[in-house]
Design a protein around this motif. Structure first.
Motif, mmCIF file in Angstrom:
data_model
loop_
_atom_site.group_PDB
_atom_site.id
_atom_site.type_symbol
_atom_site.label_atom_id
_atom_site.label_comp_id
_atom_site.label_asym_id
_atom_site.label_seq_id
_atom_site.Cartn_x
_atom_site.Cartn_y
_atom_site.Cartn_z
ATOM 1 N N GLY A 1 103.436 56.260 11.297
ATOM 2 C CA GLY A 1 103.057 57.596 10.835
ATOM 3 C C GLY A 1 103.474 58.646 11.860
ATOM 4 O O GLY A 1 102.687 59.035 12.721
ATOM 5 N N GLU B 1 110.687 50.776 -0.468
ATOM 6 C CA GLU B 1 111.063 49.368 -0.659
ATOM 7 C C GLU B 1 112.121 49.205 -1.751
ATOM 8 O O GLU B 1 113.101 48.465 -1.592
ATOM 9 C CB GLU B 1 109.822 48.523 -1.019
ATOM 10 C CG GLU B 1 108.956 48.101 0.153
ATOM 11 C CD GLU B 1 108.026 49.220 0.635
ATOM 12 O OE1 GLU B 1 107.969 50.289 -0.016
ATOM 13 O OE2 GLU B 1 107.370 49.032 1.679
ATOM 14 N N MET C 1 96.807 64.553 9.824
ATOM 15 C CA MET C 1 96.318 63.179 9.896
ATOM 16 C C MET C 1 96.344 62.505 8.520
ATOM 17 O O MET C 1 96.740 61.365 8.395
ATOM 18 C CB MET C 1 94.887 63.248 10.417
ATOM 19 C CG MET C 1 94.477 62.102 11.207
ATOM 20 S SD MET C 1 95.247 62.026 12.782
ATOM 21 C CE MET C 1 93.908 62.519 13.795
ATOM 22 N N GLU D 1 94.824 54.884 11.950
ATOM 23 C CA GLU D 1 95.930 53.972 11.667
ATOM 24 C C GLU D 1 97.251 54.714 11.908
ATOM 25 O O GLU D 1 97.594 55.621 11.165
ATOM 26 C CB GLU D 1 95.838 53.504 10.213
ATOM 27 C CG GLU D 1 96.948 52.573 9.812
ATOM 28 C CD GLU D 1 97.150 52.550 8.298
ATOM 29 O OE1 GLU D 1 96.166 52.653 7.546
ATOM 30 O OE2 GLU D 1 98.316 52.441 7.883
ATOM 31 N N GLY E 1 100.214 52.978 12.244
ATOM 32 C CA GLY E 1 101.348 52.204 11.760
ATOM 33 C C GLY E 1 100.873 50.963 11.047
ATOM 34 O O GLY E 1 99.695 50.579 11.152
ATOM 35 N N GLN E 2 101.774 50.357 10.277
ATOM 36 C CA GLN E 2 101.430 49.106 9.606
ATOM 37 C C GLN E 2 102.707 48.325 9.354
ATOM 38 O O GLN E 2 103.746 48.898 9.011
ATOM 39 C CB GLN E 2 100.685 49.380 8.288
ATOM 40 C CG GLN E 2 100.169 48.108 7.627
ATOM 41 C CD GLN E 2 99.096 48.351 6.573
ATOM 42 O OE1 GLN E 2 98.769 49.492 6.262
ATOM 43 N NE2 GLN E 2 98.560 47.274 6.019
ATOM 44 N N GLU F 1 97.476 62.372 -2.181
ATOM 45 C CA GLU F 1 96.176 61.872 -1.736
ATOM 46 C C GLU F 1 95.067 62.655 -2.426
ATOM 47 O O GLU F 1 95.148 63.885 -2.557
ATOM 48 C CB GLU F 1 96.026 62.082 -0.226
ATOM 49 C CG GLU F 1 97.083 61.387 0.621
ATOM 50 C CD GLU F 1 96.713 59.971 0.970
ATOM 51 O OE1 GLU F 1 95.557 59.572 0.702
ATOM 52 O OE2 GLU F 1 97.582 59.254 1.500
ATOM 53 N N ARG G 1 102.542 61.562 -0.861
ATOM 54 C CA ARG G 1 101.502 60.812 -1.559
ATOM 55 C C ARG G 1 100.441 61.828 -1.959
ATOM 56 O O ARG G 1 99.904 62.525 -1.095
ATOM 57 C CB ARG G 1 100.897 59.727 -0.657
ATOM 58 C CG ARG G 1 101.913 58.646 -0.323
ATOM 59 C CD ARG G 1 101.351 57.512 0.504
ATOM 60 N NE ARG G 1 102.416 56.580 0.857
ATOM 61 C CZ ARG G 1 102.294 55.548 1.671
ATOM 62 N NH1 ARG G 1 101.115 55.281 2.231
ATOM 63 N NH2 ARG G 1 103.321 54.764 1.937
ATOM 64 N N THR H 1 107.300 55.777 -0.387
ATOM 65 C CA THR H 1 107.766 54.670 0.441
ATOM 66 C C THR H 1 109.102 54.249 -0.176
ATOM 67 O O THR H 1 109.479 54.755 -1.234
ATOM 68 C CB THR H 1 106.725 53.520 0.469
ATOM 69 O OG1 THR H 1 107.252 52.425 1.228
ATOM 70 C CG2 THR H 1 106.385 53.011 -0.928
ATOM 71 N N GLY I 1 97.920 63.843 5.356
ATOM 72 C CA GLY I 1 98.629 64.879 4.624
ATOM 73 C C GLY I 1 99.007 64.376 3.250
ATOM 74 O O GLY I 1 98.742 63.218 2.897
HETATM 75 C C1 P5A Z 1 105.668 50.301 5.518
HETATM 76 C C2 P5A Z 1 106.847 51.190 5.607
HETATM 77 C C3 P5A Z 1 104.068 51.602 4.068
HETATM 78 O O1 P5A Z 1 104.213 52.547 3.330
HETATM 79 N N1 P5A Z 1 106.273 50.879 3.363
HETATM 80 C C4 P5A Z 1 107.320 51.380 4.202
HETATM 81 C C5 P5A Z 1 105.118 50.502 4.137
HETATM 82 N N2 P5A Z 1 103.013 51.455 4.870
HETATM 83 S S1 P5A Z 1 101.773 52.447 4.978
HETATM 84 O O2 P5A Z 1 100.818 51.798 5.807
HETATM 85 O O3 P5A Z 1 101.329 52.837 3.689
HETATM 86 O O4 P5A Z 1 102.261 53.754 5.693
HETATM 87 C C6 P5A Z 1 102.799 53.667 6.989
HETATM 88 C C7 P5A Z 1 102.117 54.647 7.926
HETATM 89 O O5 P5A Z 1 102.259 55.977 7.443
HETATM 90 C C8 P5A Z 1 101.154 56.740 7.840
HETATM 91 N N3 P5A Z 1 100.543 57.397 6.663
HETATM 92 C C9 P5A Z 1 100.193 58.708 6.624
HETATM 93 N N4 P5A Z 1 100.296 59.690 7.532
HETATM 94 C C10 P5A Z 1 99.854 60.915 7.191
HETATM 95 N N5 P5A Z 1 99.309 61.205 5.997
HETATM 96 C C11 P5A Z 1 99.176 60.255 5.035
HETATM 97 N N6 P5A Z 1 98.666 60.538 3.853
HETATM 98 C C12 P5A Z 1 99.640 58.926 5.338
HETATM 99 N N7 P5A Z 1 99.676 57.750 4.649
HETATM 100 C C13 P5A Z 1 100.228 56.841 5.477
HETATM 101 C C14 P5A Z 1 100.156 55.817 8.498
HETATM 102 O O6 P5A Z 1 100.277 55.905 9.899
HETATM 103 C C15 P5A Z 1 100.624 54.453 8.021
HETATM 104 O O7 P5A Z 1 100.299 53.423 8.931
#
Ligand code: P5A
Length: 446
Positions: free
Chosen positions: A320, A111, A150, A283, A285-286, A142, A140, A109, A152
């Motif tokens: 995402g 920030e 979905m 999820e 978006g956030q 994970e 990340r 991310t 990754g």
């Molecule tokens: C918001 C933008 C953030 O990282 N920092 C910058 C904040 N938010 S979040 O919710 O952690 O991630 C935003 C969206 O990214 C998607 N996402 C993923 N997609 C695929 N694989 C992953 N491992 C993954 N992790 C997060 C999601 O849609 C999430 O809402």
């Protein structure tokens, strides 16, 4: 595009490793190829979908007045030491050392980096409000990458960051993001419900996740089902009018809708029983408001109207992008394959030539192909020697919303057949009428 010259490696067999339908269909339709756990190549068809999703995101960000830039994937660890997150982020962060023994990381991310850009160039409230965003790969590590794109490890995210002079202005930016996200998802044919959520490592108290309801979703959700009927539609929301924007947010967040992280049994019990639903969601978006969590330790200050130096108020907002390709398929498919919503389809329509090599049929297909392109549409023309059944099966699998079928029998009557992938309904019409109809359908999605 002519299928005979394209690269569409569809699979006949259902891949055993794929547990959910979107992952299976993305592999079978030749959209992606796994290169390592949670790391994928996007093959041509998948790449087209990804680009369409990005395009919608860019258009809706521009509409909301947000400004695109591009930050790198690799970041210096020192920036993260300033915010205190270098140690706090833990094992999900991929850490790298360069030849000079300098610590880098593959950004999960941004920030810190955006705060660094801001503090280097902005020092007055007169330059605010400001929202910067990019669409960039994230990493990340994970613990359990799964379900294809979905969850990754490397994934594409739109991440945006707002800078405002005080809390109220930053909350206005938060609301603006909520509305622009609602519009973004609707254009992709999705109903994504904003739900009160927890903020995790990003921080702050105000946060909503956007969830697409699906059995295969990773989040447990609790909601009043009337929330699923809310639509933004084509209403014109003035993003520069905070009160109007807030009114839309209130409409979309006043009914109960929460993830398990913030679920409150007592409040949920007040929802009329007939509307009380527990389900699962993806999820997509956030959005976050976290005030001065990064600006204070990193010294991102502005002089306000009263002449005081204050830390800037911030939020961050993520979509995402690569996950959406999977989420859209989860929400839109049948037993034969994908059904792309018009907004994100990789090609606008398919053309199936039922008698390849027959000069009249070939000429009619070529004519359609050229006429559609002249209308600004991108057809996928199946000009291969496959039999009709196989051509239909491939078209159904890859899910183009419209198919034009051209054969000698129809041509004798002066017609081609236009078939809707979603309803399965077909209609015969002249080639000109079909081009006209498709032009109108897609004009409504611009
Ligand atoms: C918001 C933008 C953030 O990282 N920092 C910058 C904040 N938010 S979040 O919710 O952690 O991630 C935003 C969206 O990214 C998607 N996402 C993923 N997609 C695929 N694989 C992953 N491992 C993954 N992790 C997060 C999601 O849609 C999430 O809402």
């Amino acid at each position: 595009m002519r299928l005979s010259r394209y690269f569409l490696p569809v699979l006949k067999e259902t891949p055993a490793e794929a547990q959910i339908v979107s992952h299976r269909l993305m592999l079978r339709a030749g959209m992606i190829k796994q290169q390592a756990a949670g790391i994928y190549s996007w093959l041509p068809l998948g790449f087209r979908v990804l680009r369409r999703i990005e395009q919608i995101v860019h258009e809706e960000q521009a509409r909301a007045g947000h400004i695109a830039l591009l930050m790198p994937t690799l970041q210096p660890a020192d920036l993260w030491r300033e915010s205190g997150r270098y140690d706090a982020y833990g094992q999900e962060m991929l850490r790298v050392t360069d030849r000079h023994k300098r610590d880098l990381l593959y950004g999960p991310t941004n920030e810190e980096m955006i705060t660094d850009i801001f503090r280097s160039h902005v020092s007055s409230y007169r330059d605010l409000p400001l929202t910067l965003y990019h669409i960039q790969w994230k990493f990340r590590d994970e613990i359990r990458p799964r379900f294809g794109v979905m969850r990754g490890r490397e994934f594409l995210m739109k991440d945006g960051y707002n800078f405002d002079v005080d809390k109220q202005a930053a909350l206005d930016a938060y609301n603006r993001h909520m509305v622009s996200y609602l519009r973004t998802y609707e254009r992709m044919g999705l109903t994504a419900i904003p739900m009160r959520a927890a903020s995790g490592p990003i921080g702050g108290d105000n946060t909503h996740e956007f969830l697409v309801l699906a059995q295969t979703g990773e989040s447990e959700v609790f909601y009043d089902d009337r929330v699923t009927g809310l639509k933004l539609g084509n209403r014109a929301v003035d993003y520069y009018n905070p009160e109007a924007v807030k009114a839309v947010c209130e409409e979309f967040t006043s009914l109960y809708a929460r993830t398990d992280e913030t679920h409150d049994e007592a409040a949920f019990a007040e929802v009329p029983e007939a509307h009380r639903k527990v389900g699962r969601g993806i999820e997509v978006g956030q959005i976050f408001y976290f005030g001065t969590k990064y600006s204070e330790p990193m010294g991102a200050m502005v002089v306000n109207a009263e002449g005081e130096r204050v830390p800037v108020h911030m939020g961050s907002h993520g979509i995402g992008v690569s996950r959406l390709a999977g989420a859209i398929i989860e929400a839109s498919h049948d037993e034969r394959g994908i059904i792309w919503p018009e907004g994100v389809t990789p090609f606008h329509c398919g053309i199936v030539n039922l008698r390849q090599g027959d000069s009249a049929t070939d000429a009619a297909c070529e004519g359609l192909y050229a006429a559609l392109q002249a209308r600004g549409l991108e057809p996928l023309y199946d000009d291969t020697q496959e039999r009709a059944g196989a051509k239909f099966a491939t078209m159904d699998l890859i899910g183009l919303p419209w198919r034009l079928t051209v054969g000698p029998r129809g041509l004798q009557k002066g017609v081609v057949e236009l078939t809707c992938r979603r309803s399965g309904e077909s209609e015969e019409m002249s080639a000109e009428a079909a081009v006209e109809r498709l032009g109108e359908i897609y004009a409504a999605h611009r």
